[in-house]
Design an enzyme around this catalytic site. Structure first.
Site, PDB file in Angstrom:
ATOM      1  CG  HIS A 279      -1.859  -1.233   1.147  1.00  0.00           C
ATOM      2  ND1 HIS A 279      -2.947  -1.274   0.311  1.00  0.00           N
ATOM      3  CD2 HIS A 279      -1.814  -2.455   1.752  1.00  0.00           C
ATOM      4  CE1 HIS A 279      -3.550  -2.450   0.419  1.00  0.00           C
ATOM      5  NE2 HIS A 279      -2.877  -3.185   1.288  1.00  0.00           N
TER       6      HIS A 279
ATOM      7  N   GLY B  44      -5.433   1.752   5.035  1.00  0.00           N
ATOM      8  CA  GLY B  44      -6.204   1.639   6.255  1.00  0.00           C
ATOM      9  C   GLY B  44      -6.836   2.926   6.728  1.00  0.00           C
ATOM     10  N   GLY B  45      -6.842   3.088   8.006  1.00  0.00           N
ATOM     11  CA  GLY B  45      -7.601   4.143   8.624  1.00  0.00           C
ATOM     12  C   GLY B  45      -8.786   3.546   9.378  1.00  0.00           C
TER      13      GLY B  45
ATOM     14  CB  THR C 188      -9.855  -0.359   4.055  1.00  0.00           C
ATOM     15  OG1 THR C 188      -8.963  -1.379   4.463  1.00  0.00           O
ATOM     16  CG2 THR C 188     -11.223  -0.636   4.603  1.00  0.00           C
TER      17      THR C 188
ATOM     18  CE1 TYR D 174      -8.607  -4.043   1.396  1.00  0.00           C
ATOM     19  CE2 TYR D 174     -10.483  -4.198   2.880  1.00  0.00           C
ATOM     20  CZ  TYR D 174      -9.148  -4.404   2.624  1.00  0.00           C
ATOM     21  OH  TYR D 174      -8.373  -4.953   3.592  1.00  0.00           O
TER      22      TYR D 174
ATOM     23  CG  HIS E  39      -4.450 -10.913   2.971  1.00  0.00           C
ATOM     24  ND1 HIS E  39      -3.225 -10.313   2.833  1.00  0.00           N
ATOM     25  CD2 HIS E  39      -5.370  -9.947   2.680  1.00  0.00           C
ATOM     26  CE1 HIS E  39      -3.403  -9.043   2.487  1.00  0.00           C
ATOM     27  NE2 HIS E  39      -4.678  -8.801   2.374  1.00  0.00           N
TER      28      HIS E  39
ATOM     29  CG  ASP F   7      -1.270  -6.192   3.632  1.00  0.00           C
ATOM     30  OD1 ASP F   7      -1.570  -5.319   2.790  1.00  0.00           O
ATOM     31  OD2 ASP F   7      -2.075  -6.627   4.464  1.00  0.00           O
TER      32      ASP F   7
HETATM   33 ZN    ZN Z   1      -5.535  -6.944   1.921  1.00  0.00          ZN
END
Ligand code: ZN
Length: 389
Positions: A62, A67-68, A98, A129, A223, A286
């Protein structure tokens, strides 16, 4: 120009002791006892006692941060060269996660270009996502066809409470578009699929493979090692020719019996023991992805972040703990991702390929990293840094 003398070459297959001559960003010659005229001014690296592998490909980073989950204060930072090259990474594939709103495709492509200008090879995926996917041009096929950096779609989340809960129809459509975009542009058009902890596991992928003409090779589920039952599904997927992506983690403890997760070295060992081709796995970090931990009610109770430094750690575990030969383990971050991502100049030490190399000690500590023929890291120290590092 570089002349690396007398180094043990894992191409990834073991080729014995060779000299490697690079010029113009390419591997020009790889042979015994190469002599290069002094007037050419090639820099000479003594490889005695060292090993050379292709530079590592981290296929899931990323790069913008991710995220967040848990709030804006939990947003993770962008990747820098210092997160990559000291750990052997010379090729990175960036993707949104995400959050496909506050981080978007324009920024992702700009960041990918920025990493390229800093000297490594960088690519990215369109989409995020959620389905409908975020794109630059409004169309997956157009994004893959018309934007150099974009080589596929992802990560599309399934079986996860953070996914858009896509229907079979929606998911198959994205895969179909990725396939056509890839075919029309000579790229992979691969669909990187984030697998959550949900009970449906890989069902959507299995259905697309079984009910449509889209082949198993279109997908790179990632994953796969986050749960034991999920991993069984991933093994079945690999049994029919699918490639599966293990998510590494520096804190993985090989000797610990985890309740759910499968550490990559044990998972890869299992694949080999079951007679599955050693071409069908990759390992990624990741990197910069937030790793929120949730309680039973879905509340965020903690946060950590993926790092590319885990790649070499997982390879060491493969070799020194799971008894997997280096020439097989290293495929997971070199030739295997190069194949599934159709990066034909990457992932192999071979004449004519890009001069991306990782030079290590025999105990697999990284000494020197070369990207496109340029020394990025020498004796563990970064010679090339990002502008603001
Ligand atoms: Zn992922």
């Amino acid at each position: 120009m570089l002349l690396i003398k007398s180094i043990e070459v894992y191409a990834p297959e073991y080729l014995g002791r060779k000299d490697i001559f690079t010029a113009g960003g390419k591997i020009c010659r790889m042979a015994d006892n190469l002599e290069v005229p002094e007037y050419l001014g090639a820099e000479v690296i003594d490889g005695t006692g060292l090993i050379a592998t292709p530079g590592f490909i981290d296929n899931h980073v990323h790069v913008l941060g991710g995220g967040g989950e848990g709030g804006f204060g939990m947003r993770t930072p962008e990747v820098t060269l210092s997160d990559l090259t000291p750990y052997g990474v010379t090729t990175v594939v960036g993707l949104l996660g995400t959050d496909g709103i506050a981080r978007d495709m324009a920024s992702l492509i700009a960041k990918t270009k920025s990493l390229k200008e800093q000297g490594i090879s960088a690519y990215c995926m369109t989409g995020s996502y959620q389905i409908p996917v975020r794109t630059l041009t409004g169309d997956v096929i157009k994004d893959i066809m018309m934007i150099d950096e974009i080589i596929g779609v992802g990560e599309i989340a399934i079986s996860d409470h953070r996914s858009s809960q896509p229907s079979f129809r929606e998911f198959a459509q994205v895969a179909a578009d990725a396939r056509v975009g890839g075919m029309l542009s000579g790229k992979a058009g691969v669909v990187d699929v984030h697998l959550g902890t949900g009970r449906k596991r890989m069902e959507l992928i299995e259905r697309v493979v079984n009910e449509t003409e889209i082949p198993v090779t279109q997908f790179l589920p990632t994953h796969v090692n986050r749960g034991k039952k999920l991993f069984e599904k991933a093994l079945a997927f690999a049994q029919v020719g699918g490639t599966i992506d293990f998510t590494g983690n520096e804190n993985n403890d090989y000797d610990k019996e985890y309740k759910s997760k499968v550490v990559p070295a044990k998972g890869i060992r299992r694949m080999i023991d079951e007679g599955i081709s050693d071409e069908l796995f990759t390992i990624s970090s990741d990197g910069q992805g937030s790793m929120p931990r949730f309680d039973a009610d879905g509340n965020v109770i903690g946060m950590s972040m993926g790092k590319s430094s885990c790649l070499i750690k997982e390879i060491r575990d493969c070799v020194f703990k799971a008894d997997i030969p280096l020439e097989i383990a290293i495929k997971g971050i070199t030739s295997n991702p190069a194949r599934i991502l159709c990066l034909s100049n990457k992932g192999r030490l071979k004449e004519g390929k890009d001069a991306d190399l990782c030079i290590m000690t025999k105990d697999l500590n990284i000494d020197t990293v070369i990207a496109m023929g340029k020394i990025m890291v020498r004796h563990g120290e970064m010679l090339v840094k990002g502008l603001f590092e």
